[in-house]
Enzyme design. Structure first.
Site, short mmCIF file in Angstrom:
data_model
loop_
_atom_site.label_atom_id
_atom_site.label_comp_id
_atom_site.label_asym_id
_atom_site.label_seq_id
_atom_site.Cartn_x
_atom_site.Cartn_y
_atom_site.Cartn_z
N ASP A 32 0.82 -1.22 0.00
CA ASP A 32 0.00 0.00 0.00
C ASP A 32 0.85 1.27 0.00
O ASP A 32 0.33 2.38 0.09
CB ASP A 32 -0.99 0.00 1.18
CG ASP A 32 -0.28 0.11 2.53
OD1 ASP A 32 0.97 0.08 2.57
OD2 ASP A 32 -0.99 0.23 3.56
N ASP A 36 5.10 -1.14 7.32
CA ASP A 36 4.21 -1.73 8.33
C ASP A 36 4.96 -2.71 9.23
O ASP A 36 6.14 -3.01 9.00
CB ASP A 36 3.01 -2.42 7.65
CG ASP A 36 3.44 -3.27 6.47
OD1 ASP A 36 4.40 -4.04 6.64
OD2 ASP A 36 2.83 -3.16 5.38
N ASP A 105 7.97 4.54 21.25
CA ASP A 105 7.95 5.99 21.39
C ASP A 105 6.80 6.36 22.31
O ASP A 105 5.67 5.89 22.12
CB ASP A 105 7.72 6.62 20.01
CG ASP A 105 8.66 7.78 19.75
OD1 ASP A 105 8.58 8.76 20.52
OD2 ASP A 105 9.43 7.72 18.79
N ASP A 213 9.19 11.40 23.81
CA ASP A 213 9.14 12.57 22.93
C ASP A 213 9.08 13.87 23.75
O ASP A 213 8.25 13.98 24.67
CB ASP A 213 7.87 12.44 22.07
CG ASP A 213 7.87 13.36 20.88
OD1 ASP A 213 8.76 13.21 20.03
OD2 ASP A 213 6.97 14.23 20.79
N GLU A 272 13.83 12.58 25.05
CA GLU A 272 14.18 13.55 24.01
C GLU A 272 14.03 14.95 24.59
O GLU A 272 12.96 15.30 25.10
CB GLU A 272 13.27 13.41 22.78
CG GLU A 272 13.77 14.26 21.62
CD GLU A 272 12.68 14.74 20.68
OE1 GLU A 272 12.98 15.04 19.52
OE2 GLU A 272 11.52 14.86 21.11
N HIS A 345 14.70 10.69 12.63
CA HIS A 345 13.68 11.02 11.63
C HIS A 345 13.44 12.52 11.50
O HIS A 345 12.62 12.94 10.68
CB HIS A 345 12.38 10.31 12.00
CG HIS A 345 11.86 10.79 13.33
ND1 HIS A 345 12.50 10.51 14.52
CD2 HIS A 345 10.79 11.55 13.67
CE1 HIS A 345 11.84 11.08 15.51
NE2 HIS A 345 10.80 11.72 15.03
N ASP A 346 14.12 13.33 12.32
CA ASP A 346 13.95 14.79 12.26
C ASP A 346 15.16 15.50 11.66
O ASP A 346 15.13 16.72 11.49
CB ASP A 346 13.75 15.36 13.68
CG ASP A 346 12.45 14.91 14.33
OD1 ASP A 346 11.48 14.62 13.60
OD2 ASP A 346 12.41 14.86 15.58
O1 ISL Z 1 12.37 18.50 14.27
C1 ISL Z 1 12.74 19.43 14.91
C2 ISL Z 1 13.60 20.38 14.34
O2 ISL Z 1 13.48 20.21 13.02
C3 ISL Z 1 12.42 19.64 16.29
O3 ISL Z 1 11.98 20.92 16.54
C4 ISL Z 1 11.41 18.64 16.70
O4 ISL Z 1 10.15 19.05 16.37
C5 ISL Z 1 11.58 18.45 18.17
O5 ISL Z 1 12.83 17.93 18.31
C6 ISL Z 1 10.59 17.49 18.72
O6 ISL Z 1 10.58 16.31 18.01
C7 ISL Z 1 9.67 15.33 18.37
O7 ISL Z 1 8.39 15.82 18.63
C8 ISL Z 1 7.66 16.36 17.52
C9 ISL Z 1 7.72 15.47 16.28
O8 ISL Z 1 7.27 16.20 15.18
C10 ISL Z 1 9.11 14.96 16.01
O9 ISL Z 1 9.09 14.09 14.93
C11 ISL Z 1 9.58 14.30 17.27
O10 ISL Z 1 10.82 13.68 17.13
C12 ISL Z 1 6.25 16.51 18.00
O11 ISL Z 1 5.79 15.31 18.53
#
Ligand code: ISL
Length: 577
Positions: A32, A36, A105, A213, A272, A345-346
């Site tokens: 899809d 997953d 998470d 998070d 985090e 992932h950020d």
């Molecule tokens: O990604 C960032 C900078 O580009 C950070 O500001 C990020 O949003 C921050 O580190 C928090 O990250 C986490 O919480 C966010 C989510 O969007 C991120 O993917 C996650 O890692 C909100 O839940």
């Protein structure tokens, strides 16, 4: 040796390596276009082959997917796009059978606006859950909904105000991230016990820990004061009222007491913490504090940001990032524990960000070496172990990330090309393109159309192409992970940086008892560097342990991006020296 065989009393996570999976983009088993849980199960051999100890899964819970699952509408389920609870149980069992652990998470600074808690809270001023979130009337003298009526002047993480007006009740609710991510009110005891209850439920289901998070944002100053406005901006910085407040310590201690004590196995906890300082991290991760095992700090990945944040490109780069990491090594040497990461992932891909595309393999492996030889717990983000790169998204239509799209909406004063250029460099979608399993058009990720495009420039950058090549980036990660498992100095050795005259030459040792030591020497540039005098203070004879290039004359000069690990030859060790 599996984790389960290690010496009793030695916390199992101390020499562990964590692998982060972003489920949407890892492996799609049903075609899809979205990754997953079944896909992850089918690819666990890859983690085994790498030598990974812990799998961390980014959110898999039911979610409207406004922020790819960081907006949760049910904490006790699995989003149908990823599978179901039974498949998750199967994944947990499979991971355990292989001697690995699994971490989920935990996103509890906010929920989705479609979570039943928020729906109830929003239902009226007298809802019993009204105070589970942060509701405030419009600013005095203003009509709700009109510009400037927001209760505070705060700018959110995803651009724009942190407040959303609710017509029905005439009040605003707080959301530090998207308007579909309302912030929970951690001052309300019922919120805390509901969260702790949910955490125990997951632990009872067999998971081994949580990555929490933005956990240093959960405490807010109930006065919610306005923040300072930087020149040229319209909104203010409210972080003094919500970032890293002293109260976070007592909330984390309470969580620890309520959730983690009385467990037979140690539960791994990683907080985090954007904006966290070294002294705060030491307090949070000192075992005597009973708060967390480690935190993710952001200072080194802020090295290339300008004063205006990530979209404001700064002049700093790898040298500054390395200096920051070394300061964290020293800062947590006696108290606390580091997490070590280049990617998640950020973040944009490290080889594109701090490496040299012309020397892709050598820079990817050098960057890996200098990170993995530090003291702390290394995190490998999917695709990093094969040197995945940033993606040259051709247009806005190819982007998916809410943060980038908001920035482009809001990027007043920048030309469209300039704004897109910044997204190319810093955008989170760089990390979210499909995992590259093989060289086929779909990269072996999906038989369907992937939710985000596969990186076009990827010759040689796939698991299939690298798996059996001893010179590959993948093989190098495998060796670094094995070294951590086999050599106690990598876990415990004291970190000491040796300053050198060459700004791109990084030299440090990891020292143990009775003169035992490792030496790490890395050329973090694309020029040759004479090592010469730099090694004068690294007394002793050294034997090579690991190198990312064919071993050369590393005591004298290093080739571009050459990184070497050596061990001190201690006299009397084996009677021959
Ligand atoms: O990604 C960032 C900078 O580009 C950070 O500001 C990020 O949003 C921050 O580190 C928090 O990250 C986490 O919480 C966010 C989510 O969007 C991120 O993917 C996650 O890692 C909100 O839940």
């Amino acid at each position: 040796m599996s984790l389960h065989d290690r010496v009793a009393g030695d916390p199992w996570w101390r020499n562990a390596v964590v692998y982060q999976v972003y489920p949407r983009s890892f492996a799609d088993s049903d075609g899809d276009g979205v990754g997953d849980l079944r896909g992850i199960i089918q690819r666990l051999d890859h983690l085994d082959d790498l030598g990974i100890d812990v799998l961390w899964l980014s959110p898999i819970y039911p979610s409207p997917q406004d922020d790819n699952g960081y907006d949760i509408s049910d904490y006790r389920g699995v989003d149908p796009v990823f599978g179901d609870l039974e498949t998750l149980d199967e994944l947990i069992a499979d991971v355990h059978r292989r001697g690995m652990r699994i971490v989920l998470d935990l996103v509890v600074n906010h929920t989705s606006d479609e979570h039943p808690w928020f729906e109830e809270s929003r239902s009226g001023l007298d809802s019993p859950k009204r105070d589970w979130y942060w509701w405030r009337p419009p600013r005095l003298g203003h009509r709700g909904g009109e510009p400037g009526a927001e209760p505070t002047n705060w700018e959110g993480f995803f651009s724009g105000s942190t407040w959303e007006f609710d017509e029905a009740s005439g009040e605003y609710f707080l959301h530090l991230f998207s308007r579909k991510q309302p912030d929970l009110n951690w001052e309300h005891p019922a919120v805390r016990s509901a969260v702790y209850d949910m955490m125990r439920w997951w632990l009872d289901r067999g998971i081994d820990g949580f990555r929490m998070d933005v956990i240093n944002l959960i405490s807010k100053d109930p006065a919610l004061p306005d923040g300072p406005v930087a020149p040229g901006r319209s909104l203010g910085d409210g972080s003094a009222a919500y970032l890293g407040r002293e109260r976070v310590h007592s909330l984390l201690r309470e969580m620890h007491r309520e959730v983690f004590t009385d467990r037979t196995e140690h539960i791994l906890t990683i907080g985090e913490m954007p904006g966290v300082r070294i002294d705060q991290a030491a307090d949070h991760t000192d075992p005597a504090s009973n708060e967390l095992d480690m935190v993710f700090q952001f200072e080194h990945v802020g090295a290339d940001h300008g004063p205006g944040g990530k979209w404001d490109l700064g002049s700093g780069g790898l040298r500054e990032a390395i200096d920051v990491l070394c300061r964290w090594q020293d800062g947590l040497a006696d108290r606390g524990w580091n997490s070590l990461y280049w990617n998640n992932h950020d973040q944009p891909r490290v080889v594109s960000r701090f490496g040299d595309p012309e020397r892709w393999r050598d820079s990817a492996t050098a960057l890996a070496t200098v990170l993995h030889l530090q003291r702390g717990t290394p995190f490998v983000y999917q695709g990093e172990e094969i040197g995945m790169t940033n993606t040259p998204f051709a247009s806005v239509d190819e982007l998916r990330d809410i943060e980038s799209l908001r920035f482009l909406d809001d990027a007043a004063g920048l030309s469209a090309a300039e704004a897109l250029g910044r997204v190319h460099r810093m955008g989170r979608d760089n990390a979210r393109t499909p995992m590259q399993w093989d060289a086929s058009p779909g990269a072996g990720f999906s038989s369907g159309t992937p939710w985000i495009g596969v990186t076009p420039d990827r010759a040689g950058i796939s698991v299939a192409e690298q798996r059996t090549d001893p010179t590959s980036v993948l093989a190098h990660y495998r060796r670094l992970i094995a070294l951590r498992h086999d050599e106690p100095l990598v876990t415990d050795g004291r970190f000491r940086r040796i300053t050198t005259d060459a700004p791109d030459l990084l030299v440090f040792t990891r020292e143990g008892e009775h003169d035992a030591a490792l030496l790490v020497i890395a050329n973090l540039s694309s020029e040759h560097i004479e090592v010469g005098e730099s090694l004068a203070t690294a007394e002793g004879d050294w034997e090579l342990v690991l190198s990312n290039l064919d071993p050369g004359d590393w005591m004298t000069r290093l080739r571009p991006w050459e990184a070497v690990v050596a061990r001190r030859v201690v006299a009397g060790d084996d009677g021959t020296t």
